[in-house]
Design an enzyme around this catalytic site. Sequence first.
Site, PDB file in Angstrom:
ATOM      1  CG  ASP A  35      -2.068   0.985   1.087  1.00 16.19           C
ATOM      2  OD1 ASP A  35      -2.671   1.346   2.130  1.00 16.19           O
ATOM      3  OD2 ASP A  35      -2.357   1.414  -0.048  1.00 16.19           O
ATOM      4  CE  LYS A  91      -1.041   3.337  -3.954  1.00 14.47           C
ATOM      5  NZ  LYS A  91      -1.014   2.551  -2.687  1.00 14.47           N
ATOM      6  CG  ASP A  95      -5.456  -0.268  -1.088  1.00 16.81           C
ATOM      7  OD1 ASP A  95      -5.322   0.816  -0.520  1.00 16.81           O
ATOM      8  OD2 ASP A  95      -6.542  -0.658  -1.591  1.00 16.81           O
ATOM      9  CG  ASN A  96      -4.640   2.050  -3.506  1.00 21.30           C
ATOM     10  OD1 ASN A  96      -3.773   1.963  -2.634  1.00 21.30           O
ATOM     11  ND2 ASN A  96      -5.824   2.591  -3.270  1.00 21.30           N
ATOM     12  CD  GLU A 129      -8.541   4.639   0.024  1.00 20.80           C
ATOM     13  OE1 GLU A 129      -8.831   3.617  -0.627  1.00 20.80           O
ATOM     14  OE2 GLU A 129      -7.396   5.098   0.058  1.00 20.80           O
TER      15      GLU A 129
HETATM   16  C1  LIG Z   1       9.225   3.228  -1.984  1.00 21.88           C
HETATM   17  N1  LIG Z   1       9.465   2.693  -0.682  1.00 21.88           N
HETATM   18  C2  LIG Z   1       8.790   3.091   0.424  1.00 21.88           C
HETATM   19  N2  LIG Z   1       9.261   2.666   1.616  1.00 21.88           N
HETATM   20  C3  LIG Z   1       8.643   3.030   2.751  1.00 21.88           C
HETATM   21  N3  LIG Z   1       7.524   3.807   2.788  1.00 21.88           N
HETATM   22  C4  LIG Z   1       7.041   4.249   1.614  1.00 21.88           C
HETATM   23  C5  LIG Z   1       7.633   3.909   0.387  1.00 21.88           C
HETATM   24  N4  LIG Z   1       6.891   4.470  -0.603  1.00 21.88           N
HETATM   25  C6  LIG Z   1       5.889   5.146  -0.002  1.00 21.88           C
HETATM   26  N5  LIG Z   1       5.975   5.006   1.336  1.00 21.88           N
HETATM   27  C7  LIG Z   1       5.051   5.545   2.317  1.00 21.88           C
HETATM   28  O1  LIG Z   1       3.811   4.854   2.110  1.00 21.88           O
HETATM   29  C8  LIG Z   1       2.724   5.767   2.099  1.00 21.88           C
HETATM   30  C9  LIG Z   1       2.328   5.986   0.677  1.00 21.88           C
HETATM   31  C10 LIG Z   1       1.171   5.578   0.216  1.00 21.88           C
HETATM   32  C11 LIG Z   1       0.824   5.793  -1.228  1.00 21.88           C
HETATM   33  N6  LIG Z   1      -0.610   5.586  -1.371  1.00 21.88           N
HETATM   34  C12 LIG Z   1      -1.286   6.274  -2.298  1.00 21.88           C
HETATM   35  O2  LIG Z   1      -0.726   7.050  -3.062  1.00 21.88           O
HETATM   36  C13 LIG Z   1      -2.758   6.117  -2.349  1.00 21.88           C
HETATM   37  C14 LIG Z   1      -3.496   7.053  -3.077  1.00 21.88           C
HETATM   38  C15 LIG Z   1      -4.889   6.956  -3.137  1.00 21.88           C
HETATM   39  C16 LIG Z   1      -5.643   7.934  -3.909  1.00 21.88           C
HETATM   40  C17 LIG Z   1      -6.675   7.534  -4.748  1.00 21.88           C
HETATM   41  C18 LIG Z   1      -7.396   8.480  -5.497  1.00 21.88           C
HETATM   42  C19 LIG Z   1      -7.075   9.823  -5.404  1.00 21.88           C
HETATM   43  F1  LIG Z   1      -7.758  10.752  -6.101  1.00 21.88           F
HETATM   44  C20 LIG Z   1      -6.039  10.233  -4.554  1.00 21.88           C
HETATM   45  C21 LIG Z   1      -5.321   9.300  -3.818  1.00 21.88           C
HETATM   46  C22 LIG Z   1      -5.560   5.921  -2.451  1.00 21.88           C
HETATM   47  C23 LIG Z   1      -4.807   5.000  -1.728  1.00 21.88           C
HETATM   48  O3  LIG Z   1      -5.425   3.992  -1.055  1.00 21.88           O
HETATM   49  C24 LIG Z   1      -3.421   5.073  -1.675  1.00 21.88           C
HETATM   50  O4  LIG Z   1      -2.754   4.098  -0.969  1.00 21.88           O
HETATM   51  C25 LIG Z   1       3.297   7.022   2.715  1.00 21.88           C
HETATM   52  F2  LIG Z   1       2.625   8.134   2.327  1.00 21.88           F
HETATM   53  C26 LIG Z   1       4.718   7.024   2.196  1.00 21.88           C
HETATM   54  O5  LIG Z   1       5.559   7.837   3.014  1.00 21.88           O
HETATM   55 MG   LIG Z   2      -4.049   2.464  -0.482  1.00 23.74          MG
END
Ligand SMILES: CNc1ncnc2c1ncn2[C@@H]1O[C@H](/C=C/CNC(=O)c2cc(-c3ccc(F)cc3)cc(O)c2O)[C@H](F)[C@H]1O
Ligand SMILES: [Mg+2]
Length: 214
Positions: free
Chosen positions: A141, A144, A169-170, A199
């Site tokens: 999650d 992406k 997810d997603n 969600e």
């Molecule tokens: C790359 N390695 C990483 N290592 C550790 N933590 C990380 C890493 N990469 C990110 N993180 C960490 O994981 C999290 C990132 C979550 C990203 N999730 C989403 O973007 C996401 C977006 C939507 C969404 C849908 C429609 C819309 F109009 C707007 C948004 C819905 C969803 O359910 C999501 O999960 C955190 F933020 C970041 O620091």
């Molecule tokens: Mg998500």
Amino acid sequence: TQSTRPQRLLHAVQKNATRGDPRSVVKAIDNFCRQKEWAMNVGDEKGCILDSVVSEVNPVTVLELGTYCGYSTVRIASLLPPRAKIITLEFNPDYAKIARQVIAWAGLEDKIQVVEGPSGEWIPKMKEQFGVKTFDLVFLDHWKDRYLPDTKLLEDCGLLRKGTILLADNVICPGTPDYLEYVRNSPRYKSQYFKSHLEYTKAEDGLEKSVFLG
Ligand SMILES: CNc1ncnc2c1ncn2[C@@H]1O[C@H](/C=C/CNC(=O)c2cc(-c3ccc(F)cc3)cc(O)c2O)[C@H](F)[C@H]1O
Ligand SMILES: [Mg+2]
């Protein structure tokens, strides 16, 4: 100074949830996101699918990629058997800080290890640093476009075993096209799509459950 959305989410938990009651923490976050501010938690609808997969797998070792505020971390951990553990990776220190407090409010500290740092660095260290042999369940999650590279990294590091479940997810919104193509076409996975909604909205989204075949 202005508060951040994760800080406001944490305050909603501390105001509305019962200390030590994980399900009330999950409820408080879902109510906050429905009534006050949308946030990117897996949410209640996809959360029920997550619950059913966790209950079916009954995992002893879980990896979560992307903790954010800890909603799915708490949701998963609340269903784990006594000695089971979840390691959750989060590289944003502000989010990790909030997640630790949400997890503490739920009283699940001894089931959850929040590891601060990028998945690309920590996945290769899982065995030596945390004594992990293989994961029973991985919940993806985070960013992406990192689902596919991190899945390949997990394979290369020998952290998946015959029967390990990947739950992503997603896969529709925002979408993870390269990951979907891989797990649906690779002979090393048996994949299944669980249709749901993004969600707290009516938009389509879903979870992809993939079994690693070894
Ligand atoms: C790359 N390695 C990483 N290592 C550790 N933590 C990380 C890493 N990469 C990110 N993180 C960490 O994981 C999290 C990132 C979550 C990203 N999730 C989403 O973007 C996401 C977006 C939507 C969404 C849908 C429609 C819309 F109009 C707007 C948004 C819905 C969803 O359910 C999501 O999960 C955190 F933020 C970041 O620091
Ligand atoms: Mg998500």
